[in-house]
Scaffold this active site. Structure first.
Site, short mmCIF file in Angstrom:
data_model
loop_
_atom_site.label_atom_id
_atom_site.label_comp_id
_atom_site.label_asym_id
_atom_site.label_seq_id
_atom_site.Cartn_x
_atom_site.Cartn_y
_atom_site.Cartn_z
N SER A 23 -6.79 11.27 -6.59
CA SER A 23 -7.49 12.71 -6.34
C SER A 23 -6.12 13.48 -6.31
O SER A 23 -6.64 15.08 -7.09
CB SER A 23 -8.25 12.60 -5.48
N ASN A 89 -2.76 2.50 -4.97
CA ASN A 89 -2.34 3.35 -4.50
C ASN A 89 -2.64 4.49 -3.17
O ASN A 89 -2.38 4.64 -2.21
CB ASN A 89 -1.94 4.87 -5.37
N TYR A 153 -0.10 2.01 10.67
CA TYR A 153 0.13 2.23 8.83
C TYR A 153 1.67 0.58 8.60
O TYR A 153 1.14 0.18 7.95
CB TYR A 153 0.79 3.53 9.33
#
Ligand code: NAP
Length: 250
Positions: A23, A89, A153
């Site tokens: 997006s 992704n 992360y």
């Protein structure tokens, strides 16, 4: 300054692609690059915005669960009629100063690692059927050198890169090439917000961080799109299990 590249016309003609997190940011640039080369592209994210490539079919999906990942792949296959290219992704990072809560570990693993495993597993029969198919997983330089506020992360992205490497050997014999693109600092909505929060906490600035990049500028999402476009193209037909670092030489 990024120097725009002219895509090879028709390079991806007849190819069908799914780009998760398409997006905005890196995913939108990858999707746009594939579309410019003639591919038919599905983008997905939780919500659409102005940056989402108009030439793609957008499917709304939060891919943090196995069920939603499967539903996304089913919908993408219905829209595309098959699948030649998968770009895992979608990702997200929040920095935590003074401890990372347990739910953040789970959330980070779900979006930065397990979503790719689940989408790939659901898409595998279609990719195998397509023949000459290709998967690219988007990792981060933080995987190799995670700062304390981003351990969750970094660990999730390290798992992604490790899985990607092993999967490449497993799938190469059935005609599915798997590669990783590991990113340094790239100017995107999510990347810039994260870097700002980290640099502010350290009393620095994003410009200060960018000034340390050897090639002299922060990454443009189109820099990453070129790396991905190469790896999913026939030009990379003998490349599997690679980890291409797109990071300005950092
Ligand atoms: N920018 C950098 O400096 C940098 C550096 C290293 C690695 N990366 C990696 O590059 C990839 C792209 O990042 P970016 O910088 O382009 O970030 P971004 O601007 O935040 O874009 C992330 C994309 O992932 C989607 N996404 C996030 N959570 C999701 C969820 N639960 N379900 C489905 N989609 C979700 C977002 O859409 P919604 O929020 O609407 O769902 C958006 O489309 C990520 O994997 C990131 O970890 C980026």
């Amino acid at each position: 300054m990024y120097i725009p590249i002219t895509p090879v016309p028709g390079e991806f003609a007849g190819r069908r692609a799914l780009v998760t997190g398409g997006s905005r940011g890196v995913g939108a640039a990858v999707a746009q690059r594939l579309i410019s080369g003639g591919a038919t592209v599905v983008t997905s994210a939780r919500s659409w915005n102005d940056e989402t490539p108009k030439g793609s079919t957008f499917i709304s999906a939060d891919i943090r669960t196995a069920e939603s990942a499967r539903r996304l792949v089913d919908a993408a296959l219905e829209a595309l009629g098959g699948l030649d290219i998968l770009v895992n992704n979608a990702g997200a990072a929040r920095a935590h100063f003074g401890g990372i809560p347990d739910e953040e570990w789970e959330d980070s693993l779900a979006i930065n690692f397990l979503s790719a495993v689940r989408v790939t597993n659901a898409a595998l029969p279609a990719l195998q059927q397509a023949g000459r198919a290709s998967i690219v997983n988007i990792s981060s330089g933080v995987a190799a050198n995670p700062p304390a506020p981003m351990l969750h992360y970094g660990a999730a992205k390290a798992a992604l890169a490790s899985w990607s490497k092993g999967l490449a050997a497993q799938l190469a014999p059935i005609g599915v090439r798997v590669n990783t693109v590991t990113l340094g600092m790239v100017e995107t909505p999510g990347g810039t917000e994260l870097l700002q929060s980290v640099m502010e906490a350290m009393g620095g600035s994003t410009q200060h961080a960018y000034s340390a990049i050897p090639l002299g500028r922060v990454g443009d999402p189109r820099d990453v799109a070129e790396a991905v476009a190469f790896l999913v193209s026939e030009r990379a037909q003998w490349i599997a299990g690679a980890d291409l670092h797109a990071n300005g030489g950092a």
